[in-house]
Design a protein around this motif. Structure first.
Motif, PDB file in Angstrom:
ATOM      1  N   ASP A  93       0.841  -1.192   0.000  1.00  0.00           N
ATOM      2  CA  ASP A  93       0.000   0.000   0.000  1.00  0.00           C
ATOM      3  C   ASP A  93       0.878   1.245   0.000  1.00  0.00           C
ATOM      4  N   GLU A  94       0.250   2.408  -0.017  1.00  0.00           N
ATOM      5  CA  GLU A  94       0.985   3.673  -0.130  1.00  0.00           C
ATOM      6  C   GLU A  94       1.949   3.881   1.040  1.00  0.00           C
ATOM      7  N   ASP A  95       1.514   3.553   2.255  1.00  0.00           N
ATOM      8  CA  ASP A  95       2.369   3.727   3.432  1.00  0.00           C
ATOM      9  C   ASP A  95       3.576   2.796   3.396  1.00  0.00           C
ATOM     10  N   THR A  96       3.350   1.567   2.963  1.00  0.00           N
ATOM     11  CA  THR A  96       4.452   0.601   2.876  1.00  0.00           C
ATOM     12  C   THR A  96       5.475   1.044   1.845  1.00  0.00           C
ATOM     13  N   ARG A  97       4.989   1.553   0.706  1.00  0.00           N
ATOM     14  CA  ARG A  97       5.921   2.027  -0.319  1.00  0.00           C
ATOM     15  C   ARG A  97       6.736   3.222   0.185  1.00  0.00           C
ATOM     16  N   TYR A  98       6.096   4.078   0.997  1.00  0.00           N
ATOM     17  CA  TYR A  98       6.830   5.198   1.593  1.00  0.00           C
ATOM     18  C   TYR A  98       7.915   4.674   2.544  1.00  0.00           C
ATOM     19  N   ASN A  99       7.547   3.739   3.405  1.00  0.00           N
ATOM     20  CA  ASN A  99       8.523   3.182   4.348  1.00  0.00           C
ATOM     21  C   ASN A  99       9.677   2.504   3.623  1.00  0.00           C
ATOM     22  N   THR A 150       9.089  13.162  -4.654  1.00  0.00           N
ATOM     23  CA  THR A 150       8.346  11.939  -4.992  1.00  0.00           C
ATOM     24  C   THR A 150       7.284  11.601  -3.943  1.00  0.00           C
ATOM     25  N   LEU A 151       7.227  12.372  -2.852  1.00  0.00           N
ATOM     26  CA  LEU A 151       6.305  12.062  -1.756  1.00  0.00           C
ATOM     27  C   LEU A 151       4.973  12.776  -1.930  1.00  0.00           C
ATOM     28  N   THR A 152       3.932  12.200  -1.356  1.00  0.00           N
ATOM     29  CA  THR A 152       2.638  12.878  -1.297  1.00  0.00           C
ATOM     30  C   THR A 152       2.724  13.997  -0.260  1.00  0.00           C
ATOM     31  N   ASP A 153       1.747  14.893  -0.256  1.00  0.00           N
ATOM     32  CA  ASP A 153       1.744  15.985   0.721  1.00  0.00           C
ATOM     33  C   ASP A 153       1.747  15.449   2.150  1.00  0.00           C
ATOM     34  N   LYS A 154       0.975  14.404   2.379  1.00  0.00           N
ATOM     35  CA  LYS A 154       0.896  13.802   3.711  1.00  0.00           C
ATOM     36  C   LYS A 154       2.251  13.220   4.111  1.00  0.00           C
ATOM     37  N   GLN A 155       2.876  12.491   3.195  1.00  0.00           N
ATOM     38  CA  GLN A 155       4.167  11.885   3.481  1.00  0.00           C
ATOM     39  C   GLN A 155       5.245  12.943   3.707  1.00  0.00           C
ATOM     40  N   LEU A 156       5.222  14.002   2.896  1.00  0.00           N
ATOM     41  CA  LEU A 156       6.217  15.061   3.009  1.00  0.00           C
ATOM     42  C   LEU A 156       6.122  15.762   4.366  1.00  0.00           C
ATOM     43  N   SER A 190      22.041   5.224  11.363  1.00  0.00           N
ATOM     44  CA  SER A 190      21.045   5.269  10.288  1.00  0.00           C
ATOM     45  C   SER A 190      19.773   4.501  10.627  1.00  0.00           C
ATOM     46  N   ASP A 191      19.896   3.352  11.294  1.00  0.00           N
ATOM     47  CA  ASP A 191      18.699   2.563  11.618  1.00  0.00           C
ATOM     48  C   ASP A 191      17.733   3.356  12.490  1.00  0.00           C
ATOM     49  N   MET A 192      18.276   4.070  13.462  1.00  0.00           N
ATOM     50  CA  MET A 192      17.443   4.876  14.358  1.00  0.00           C
ATOM     51  C   MET A 192      16.749   6.005  13.594  1.00  0.00           C
ATOM     52  N   ILE A 193      17.497   6.642  12.693  1.00  0.00           N
ATOM     53  CA  ILE A 193      16.930   7.761  11.925  1.00  0.00           C
ATOM     54  C   ILE A 193      15.840   7.262  10.992  1.00  0.00           C
ATOM     55  N   MET A 194      16.120   6.176  10.268  1.00  0.00           N
ATOM     56  CA  MET A 194      15.112   5.614   9.355  1.00  0.00           C
ATOM     57  C   MET A 194      13.850   5.234  10.112  1.00  0.00           C
ATOM     58  N   SER A 195      14.007   4.632  11.285  1.00  0.00           N
ATOM     59  CA  SER A 195      12.857   4.230  12.089  1.00  0.00           C
ATOM     60  C   SER A 195      12.004   5.443  12.459  1.00  0.00           C
ATOM     61  N   ASP A 196      12.659   6.557  12.772  1.00  0.00           N
ATOM     62  CA  ASP A 196      11.931   7.770  13.136  1.00  0.00           C
ATOM     63  C   ASP A 196      11.130   8.353  11.967  1.00  0.00           C
ATOM     64  N   LEU A 197      11.635   8.167  10.752  1.00  0.00           N
ATOM     65  CA  LEU A 197      10.974   8.741   9.573  1.00  0.00           C
ATOM     66  C   LEU A 197       9.879   7.836   9.006  1.00  0.00           C
ATOM     67  N   MET A 198       9.845   6.591   9.429  1.00  0.00           N
ATOM     68  CA  MET A 198       8.863   5.654   8.891  1.00  0.00           C
ATOM     69  C   MET A 198       7.486   5.863   9.513  1.00  0.00           C
ATOM     70  N   LEU A 199       6.461   5.646   8.710  1.00  0.00           N
ATOM     71  CA  LEU A 199       5.088   5.705   9.197  1.00  0.00           C
ATOM     72  C   LEU A 199       4.795   4.476  10.055  1.00  0.00           C
ATOM     73  N   VAL A 200       4.091   4.677  11.150  1.00  0.00           N
ATOM     74  CA  VAL A 200       3.784   3.549  12.043  1.00  0.00           C
ATOM     75  C   VAL A 200       2.283   3.341  12.136  1.00  0.00           C
TER      76      VAL A 200
END
Length: 370
Positions: A298-304, A321-327, A360-370
């Motif tokens: 789905d859209e959230d998974t593709r963002y993550n 490349t991000l949607t307004d919500k994702q940005l 990097s793992d910590m930063i990526m985790s913070d930016l991912m949608l949960v």
């Protein structure tokens, strides 16, 4: 252009740290190659598509015979349209490299070789249950050069139990003497289910402390960049023009087909993976079926997914490349890392700074949608 990955799971022995699917059941090689060819025949590209990169990974692809490798490539070129400038990689163990094998590989479309050197300390190679010696790495590179290969990559590991910074720097220096085009580097991981993990549980080995790991990582970056290598991805360094095009396609979200047991595929909308069992894989293919699982993205998974792969690269995540919500979400959660100097924002792209690479793992985790 799409990528093609062919998984060759055979190993004459298993390394102590390996968490990839592999088998020492070498008697199945003939049936497995037949199954690979049959799977390819049932999974063509859509009309007009071409393959830009081919990667034979494992396992140990150099455990196959030349005749078996020839058959695989015969089917690849029969089933798929391959770009004229395709990057074609094969993984090899240094002890498998002989003048005869190198000459035979030159007759195939292979134009890139990736070898697992891991370390130049023979005691540590023995600890890892690697079959080769440090001398054989040098010999293998020389043999490949004499055969005409001009694109060679090696893997290096660091963070061994009791390893010192000085010992790691000695490994880096010896790797640089090889003057290869590409170097991939990994800190030793203790993956659950591996013999190495069991040694850790039993208290027979201990992980290095985080500060030493950090110093090793930055020593690696400084030494390789000083030697002219581009640090283009968290774990990868390349001479100019020699980035791994196949792996780069993963980080850029380019579709790829995975052939073989445990191989993964991606087509933007879905991700699928074949059964991680060679017997089941062969049996299904021989019955005209493919044993696999599939996940619709789905859209959230593709963002993550975009966050976790794009941030690995020096180019970073393209915010356009991000949607307004994702940005909005991304920038809100990135703000504290931008202020801390762990992320940087340049020309609508957000990327890790040198200091950010280590966490990097910590930063990526913070930016991912949960």
């Amino acid at each position: 252009m799409a990528g093609l990955y062919v998984h060759i799971p055979f190993c004459s022995s298993r390394c102590v740290y390996c968490g990839f699917y592999s088998t020492t059941g070498l008697t199945l090689r003939g049936r497995y190659v037949d199954a690979l060819c049959q799977e390819m025949s049932t999974r063509p590209l859509t009309e007009g598509e071409r393959i830009g990169t081919i990667y034979l990974g494992g396992g140990t692809p150099s455990q196959l015979s030349i005749a078996q490798l020839q058959k695989i490539f015969l089917y690849i070129y029969k089933v798929y349209t391959i770009a004229d400038d395709a990057e074609v990689t094969i993984e090899m163990n240094p002890d498998d490299v002989t003048p005869e094998l190198a000459a035979a590989l030159q007759q195939l479309p292979i134009n890139r070789v990736s070898m697992g050197a891991q370390t130049f300390n023979d005691e540590r190679l023995h600890f890892l249950r690697r079959r080769h010696s440090s001398v054989q790495v040098h010999q293998a590179v020389e043999i490949l050069r004499q055969a005409g290969f001009q694109n060679i990559s090696i893997d290096l590991m660091y963070g061994f139990p009791n390893q010192t910074l000085e010992e790691w720097q000695a490994d880096i220096s010896e790797a640089l003497q090889l003057n290869v085009e590409h170097i991939s580097t990994y800190c030793l991981m203790y993956e659950e289910g591996t013999p190495l993990y069991r040694l850790l549980e039993q208290g027979k080995v201990a992980e290095i402390d985080e500060e030493l790991e950090r110093r090793m990582y930055f020593s690696l970056i400084n030494n390789l960049e000083s030697a002219g290598y581009e640090h283009y991805e968290i774990s990868n360094f390349a001479r100019k023009g020699y980035r791994s095009r196949h792996n780069s396609s993963y980080w850029k979200g380019i579709p790829y087909i995975g052939i073989g047991a445990a191989a993964h595929s991606f087509d933007i909308q879905t991700r699928s993976w074949n059964v991680a069992d060679i017997q089941q894989y062969i049996a299904a293919i021989e019955q005209g079926e493919r044993s696999f699982e599939v996940e619709t993205l789905d859209e959230d998974t593709r963002y993550n997914d975009a966050v976790t792969v794009a941030l690995r690269t020096c180019e970073g995540l393209d915010l356009s490349t991000l949607t307004d919500k994702q940005l909005t979400y991304c920038l809100k959660n990135a703000q504290r890392h931008l202020e801390a100097g762990l992320l940087k924002l340049t020309n609508q792209k957000i990327s890790l700074t040198k200091e950010g690479l280590f966490v990097s793992d910590m930063i990526m985790s913070d930016l991912m949608l949960v």
